[in-house]
Design a protein around this motif. Structure first.
Motif, PDB file in Angstrom:
ATOM      1  N   VAL A   8      67.312  51.657 -60.570  1.00  0.00           N
ATOM      2  CA  VAL A   8      67.317  51.846 -59.132  1.00  0.00           C
ATOM      3  C   VAL A   8      67.787  53.272 -58.875  1.00  0.00           C
ATOM      4  CG1 VAL A   8      69.701  51.041 -58.880  1.00  0.00           C
ATOM      5  CG2 VAL A   8      68.140  50.852 -56.940  1.00  0.00           C
ATOM      6  N   SER A   9      67.371  53.859 -57.765  1.00  0.00           N
ATOM      7  CA  SER A   9      67.805  55.223 -57.477  1.00  0.00           C
ATOM      8  C   SER A   9      69.130  55.213 -56.711  1.00  0.00           C
ATOM      9  CB  SER A   9      66.751  55.973 -56.656  1.00  0.00           C
ATOM     10  OG  SER A   9      66.702  55.475 -55.337  1.00  0.00           O
ATOM     11  N   LYS A  10      69.841  56.324 -56.781  1.00  0.00           N
ATOM     12  CA  LYS A  10      71.100  56.467 -56.055  1.00  0.00           C
ATOM     13  C   LYS A  10      70.866  56.353 -54.556  1.00  0.00           C
ATOM     14  CE  LYS A  10      75.029  59.625 -55.510  1.00  0.00           C
ATOM     15  NZ  LYS A  10      75.595  60.953 -55.891  1.00  0.00           N
ATOM     16  N   GLU A  11      69.767  56.916 -54.074  1.00  0.00           N
ATOM     17  CA  GLU A  11      69.444  56.873 -52.654  1.00  0.00           C
ATOM     18  C   GLU A  11      69.218  55.441 -52.175  1.00  0.00           C
ATOM     19  OE1 GLU A  11      69.077  60.740 -54.216  1.00  0.00           O
ATOM     20  OE2 GLU A  11      68.037  58.916 -54.879  1.00  0.00           O
ATOM     21  N   GLN A  12      68.591  54.627 -53.014  1.00  0.00           N
ATOM     22  CA  GLN A  12      68.348  53.237 -52.636  1.00  0.00           C
ATOM     23  C   GLN A  12      69.653  52.457 -52.527  1.00  0.00           C
ATOM     24  OE1 GLN A  12      65.470  52.268 -55.747  1.00  0.00           O
ATOM     25  NE2 GLN A  12      63.815  52.274 -54.251  1.00  0.00           N
ATOM     26  N   ILE A  13      70.577  52.711 -53.437  1.00  0.00           N
ATOM     27  CA  ILE A  13      71.877  52.051 -53.374  1.00  0.00           C
ATOM     28  C   ILE A  13      72.630  52.472 -52.121  1.00  0.00           C
ATOM     29  CG2 ILE A  13      74.155  51.890 -54.464  1.00  0.00           C
ATOM     30  CD1 ILE A  13      72.794  51.999 -57.151  1.00  0.00           C
ATOM     31  N   GLU A  14      72.581  53.759 -51.800  1.00  0.00           N
ATOM     32  CA  GLU A  14      73.270  54.246 -50.601  1.00  0.00           C
ATOM     33  C   GLU A  14      72.698  53.623 -49.336  1.00  0.00           C
ATOM     34  OE1 GLU A  14      72.839  58.433 -50.957  1.00  0.00           O
ATOM     35  OE2 GLU A  14      74.566  58.676 -52.302  1.00  0.00           O
ATOM     36  N   LEU A  15      71.393  53.388 -49.321  1.00  0.00           N
ATOM     37  CA  LEU A  15      70.763  52.767 -48.162  1.00  0.00           C
ATOM     38  C   LEU A  15      71.241  51.326 -48.001  1.00  0.00           C
ATOM     39  CD1 LEU A  15      68.762  53.086 -45.862  1.00  0.00           C
ATOM     40  CD2 LEU A  15      66.923  52.451 -47.429  1.00  0.00           C
ATOM     41  N   LEU A  16      71.418  50.627 -49.098  1.00  0.00           N
ATOM     42  CA  LEU A  16      71.927  49.260 -49.044  1.00  0.00           C
ATOM     43  C   LEU A  16      73.399  49.231 -48.656  1.00  0.00           C
ATOM     44  CD1 LEU A  16      70.277  47.812 -52.277  1.00  0.00           C
ATOM     45  CD2 LEU A  16      69.715  47.174 -49.922  1.00  0.00           C
ATOM     46  N   ARG A  17      74.152  50.218 -49.082  1.00  0.00           N
ATOM     47  CA  ARG A  17      75.599  50.221 -48.857  1.00  0.00           C
ATOM     48  C   ARG A  17      75.987  50.440 -47.402  1.00  0.00           C
ATOM     49  NH1 ARG A  17      78.536  53.515 -53.834  1.00  0.00           N
ATOM     50  NH2 ARG A  17      78.907  51.699 -55.156  1.00  0.00           N
ATOM     51  N   VAL A  18      75.118  51.038 -46.612  1.00  0.00           N
ATOM     52  CA  VAL A  18      75.479  51.295 -45.219  1.00  0.00           C
ATOM     53  C   VAL A  18      75.689  50.002 -44.447  1.00  0.00           C
ATOM     54  CG1 VAL A  18      74.305  53.518 -45.142  1.00  0.00           C
ATOM     55  CG2 VAL A  18      73.072  51.457 -44.453  1.00  0.00           C
ATOM     56  N   ALA A  19      75.251  48.883 -45.020  1.00  0.00           N
ATOM     57  CA  ALA A  19      75.458  47.598 -44.353  1.00  0.00           C
ATOM     58  C   ALA A  19      76.891  47.123 -44.461  1.00  0.00           C
ATOM     59  CB  ALA A  19      74.522  46.545 -44.956  1.00  0.00           C
ATOM     60  N   VAL A  20      77.666  47.708 -45.366  1.00  0.00           N
ATOM     61  CA  VAL A  20      79.048  47.276 -45.589  1.00  0.00           C
ATOM     62  C   VAL A  20      79.957  48.079 -44.687  1.00  0.00           C
ATOM     63  CG1 VAL A  20      80.864  46.953 -47.298  1.00  0.00           C
ATOM     64  CG2 VAL A  20      78.465  46.710 -47.968  1.00  0.00           C
ATOM     65  N   HIS A  21      80.526  47.420 -43.695  1.00  0.00           N
ATOM     66  CA  HIS A  21      81.290  48.130 -42.670  1.00  0.00           C
ATOM     67  C   HIS A  21      82.798  47.924 -42.800  1.00  0.00           C
ATOM     68  CE1 HIS A  21      77.639  49.288 -40.595  1.00  0.00           C
ATOM     69  NE2 HIS A  21      77.224  48.044 -40.680  1.00  0.00           N
ATOM     70  N   ASP A  22      83.327  47.937 -44.030  1.00  0.00           N
ATOM     71  CA  ASP A  22      84.773  47.917 -44.189  1.00  0.00           C
ATOM     72  C   ASP A  22      85.181  49.114 -45.039  1.00  0.00           C
ATOM     73  OD1 ASP A  22      84.486  47.188 -46.948  1.00  0.00           O
ATOM     74  OD2 ASP A  22      84.273  45.096 -46.370  1.00  0.00           O
ATOM     75  N   GLU A  23      86.457  49.213 -45.342  1.00  0.00           N
ATOM     76  CA  GLU A  23      86.970  50.396 -46.023  1.00  0.00           C
ATOM     77  C   GLU A  23      86.673  50.425 -47.516  1.00  0.00           C
ATOM     78  OE1 GLU A  23      88.233  52.905 -44.367  1.00  0.00           O
ATOM     79  OE2 GLU A  23      87.924  51.764 -42.514  1.00  0.00           O
ATOM     80  N   SER A  24      86.170  49.315 -48.066  1.00  0.00           N
ATOM     81  CA  SER A  24      86.009  49.231 -49.519  1.00  0.00           C
ATOM     82  C   SER A  24      84.779  49.965 -50.034  1.00  0.00           C
ATOM     83  CB  SER A  24      85.922  47.759 -49.946  1.00  0.00           C
ATOM     84  OG  SER A  24      84.782  47.146 -49.375  1.00  0.00           O
ATOM     85  N   ASN A  25      83.774  50.170 -49.176  1.00  0.00           N
ATOM     86  CA  ASN A  25      82.508  50.770 -49.596  1.00  0.00           C
ATOM     87  C   ASN A  25      81.914  50.003 -50.776  1.00  0.00           C
ATOM     88  OD1 ASN A  25      80.400  52.629 -49.312  1.00  0.00           O
ATOM     89  ND2 ASN A  25      81.214  53.941 -50.938  1.00  0.00           N
ATOM     90  N   SER A  26      82.120  48.706 -50.781  1.00  0.00           N
ATOM     91  CA  SER A  26      81.660  47.836 -51.853  1.00  0.00           C
ATOM     92  C   SER A  26      81.476  46.446 -51.277  1.00  0.00           C
ATOM     93  CB  SER A  26      82.695  47.801 -52.990  1.00  0.00           C
ATOM     94  OG  SER A  26      82.455  46.711 -53.857  1.00  0.00           O
ATOM     95  N   ASN A  27      80.602  45.667 -51.891  1.00  0.00           N
ATOM     96  CA  ASN A  27      80.523  44.256 -51.531  1.00  0.00           C
ATOM     97  C   ASN A  27      80.438  43.391 -52.790  1.00  0.00           C
ATOM     98  OD1 ASN A  27      77.881  44.956 -52.196  1.00  0.00           O
ATOM     99  ND2 ASN A  27      76.960  43.744 -50.569  1.00  0.00           N
ATOM    100  N   ALA A  28      81.289  43.744 -53.755  1.00  0.00           N
ATOM    101  CA  ALA A  28      81.373  43.008 -55.017  1.00  0.00           C
ATOM    102  C   ALA A  28      82.702  42.268 -55.086  1.00  0.00           C
ATOM    103  CB  ALA A  28      81.237  43.948 -56.207  1.00  0.00           C
ATOM    104  N   ARG A  29      82.656  40.964 -55.238  1.00  0.00           N
ATOM    105  CA  ARG A  29      83.873  40.170 -55.403  1.00  0.00           C
ATOM    106  C   ARG A  29      84.499  40.484 -56.756  1.00  0.00           C
ATOM    107  NH1 ARG A  29      84.491  33.550 -56.000  1.00  0.00           N
ATOM    108  NH2 ARG A  29      86.697  33.447 -55.344  1.00  0.00           N
ATOM    109  N   PRO A  30      85.832  40.559 -56.843  1.00  0.00           N
ATOM    110  CA  PRO A  30      86.490  40.792 -58.133  1.00  0.00           C
ATOM    111  C   PRO A  30      86.131  39.703 -59.144  1.00  0.00           C
ATOM    112  CG  PRO A  30      88.037  41.122 -56.343  1.00  0.00           C
ATOM    113  CD  PRO A  30      86.801  40.551 -55.723  1.00  0.00           C
ATOM    114  N   LEU A  31      86.214  40.058 -60.427  1.00  0.00           N
ATOM    115  CA  LEU A  31      85.910  39.104 -61.497  1.00  0.00           C
ATOM    116  C   LEU A  31      86.851  37.911 -61.455  1.00  0.00           C
ATOM    117  CD1 LEU A  31      85.318  41.606 -64.440  1.00  0.00           C
ATOM    118  CD2 LEU A  31      83.569  40.258 -63.257  1.00  0.00           C
ATOM    119  N   GLN A  32      86.324  36.748 -61.799  1.00  0.00           N
ATOM    120  CA  GLN A  32      87.082  35.501 -61.828  1.00  0.00           C
ATOM    121  C   GLN A  32      87.278  35.027 -63.270  1.00  0.00           C
ATOM    122  OE1 GLN A  32      88.107  34.205 -58.636  1.00  0.00           O
ATOM    123  NE2 GLN A  32      87.381  36.297 -58.226  1.00  0.00           N
ATOM    124  N   PRO A  33      88.343  34.257 -63.534  1.00  0.00           N
ATOM    125  CA  PRO A  33      88.580  33.773 -64.900  1.00  0.00           C
ATOM    126  C   PRO A  33      87.438  32.887 -65.398  1.00  0.00           C
ATOM    127  CG  PRO A  33      90.519  33.453 -63.511  1.00  0.00           C
ATOM    128  CD  PRO A  33      89.391  33.832 -62.594  1.00  0.00           C
TER     129      PRO A  33
END
Length: 273
Positions: free
Chosen positions: A233-258
């Motif tokens: 995937v291109s960096k630009e495509q990821i950035e386009l998807l990331r604009v949907a995340v409107h919190d301070e984390s700039n991420s929408n990945a849940r932390p790893l679970q046991p």
């Protein structure tokens, strides 16, 4: 006495019907971004999801949660799971900005994944950046989830991992529509016909385990299939998807679970194991 028994029986049937009707809905991901976020410092962040609503208790109490780190040295290598049985067909679709991610919802019920004779209809797909699952501790740049569901509410998810390189074809086709809904949470856009088969991935080698939804209500008993081959995937495509995340984390990945005592299998169909 007989009248009282009849009343009790009727009341019990009503309760049972309510519970049965609510089960599929309870297993669904939450669409309202304002109810939770991915900011580790927030009282709505992943570490507090299980405290926000009583029905989200599995987010903190579940022992078989997702995502996980998949360690090749601990997986069980098998070949009996076979090639993924997938039948994807074109469908009208709606692109939605859910605030915490961008989701593509399919209108028709013509696409499905078949596992052990059961058909799981492809309902929607969405993206997480960076990846939620990791392989041998390695996190990737993007993860696509293809969410399938039976009429009774059972869910099976296919996860596809991406690294930054050349653009992804499927995302390239969505570029104009992604830009159109990127600025506001809750925005929707009917985009006409999409072809899920353009999301190409290997069907013989994949990981399989039982986990949960990675967003509230963190419902358990989800059949996960993680494709071993990493796509680009291109960096630009990821950035386009990331604009949907409107919190301070700039991420929408849940932390790893046991992983706990769960069995994680690596299917290598067609190869001697």
């Amino acid at each position: 006495m007989a009248k009282l028994a009849s009343i009790v029986l009727i009341f019990s049937l009503i309760i049972a019907l309510v519970l049965l009707s609510s089960c599929p809905a309870m297993s669904q991901e939450v669409d309202d971004e304002s109810e939770f976020n991915y900011d580790e410092e927030s009282d709505k962040g992943p570490q507090n999801w299980g405290n926000i609503k009583p029905e989200w208790f599995m987010c903190k109490n579940g022992t078989k949660q997702s995502p996980i780190d998949i360690l090749n040295q601990k997986v069980q290598i098998v070949s009996n799971l076979g090639t993924l049985q997938i039948n994807y067909k074109p469908s009208n679709a709606t692109l939605k900005n859910r605030g915490h991610d961008i989701m593509l919802e399919l209108i028709s019920n013509s696409s499905y994944l078949q596992i052990n004779g059961t058909q799981y209809i492809l309902r929607q797909l969405h993206w997480h950046s960076p990846s939620e699952h990791t392989i041998n501790g390695k996190r990737f740049d993007l993860e696509l989830h293809l969410v399938h569901q039976t009429p009774s509410g059972k869910i099976a998810v296919i996860g596809i991992l991406y690294k930054i390189a050349i653009p992804d074809l499927f995302l390239s086709l969505l570029k104009k529509d992604l830009k159109a809904i990127s600025e506001s949470s809750g925005a929707e856009r009917e985009i006409g016909i999409v072809v899920p088969n353009l999301i190409t991935f290997g069907r013989r080698q994949y990981y399989r385990y039982i986990g949960s939804l990675t967003t509230p209500p963190c419902s358990p008993n989800i059949t996960w299939t993680i494709i071993t081959k990493v796509k680009s995937v291109s960096k630009e495509q990821i950035e386009l998807l990331r604009v949907a995340v409107h919190d301070e984390s700039n991420s929408n990945a849940r932390p790893l679970q046991p992983v706990n005592e769960r069995l994680v299998q690596l299917n290598k169909y067609g190869l001697r194991v």
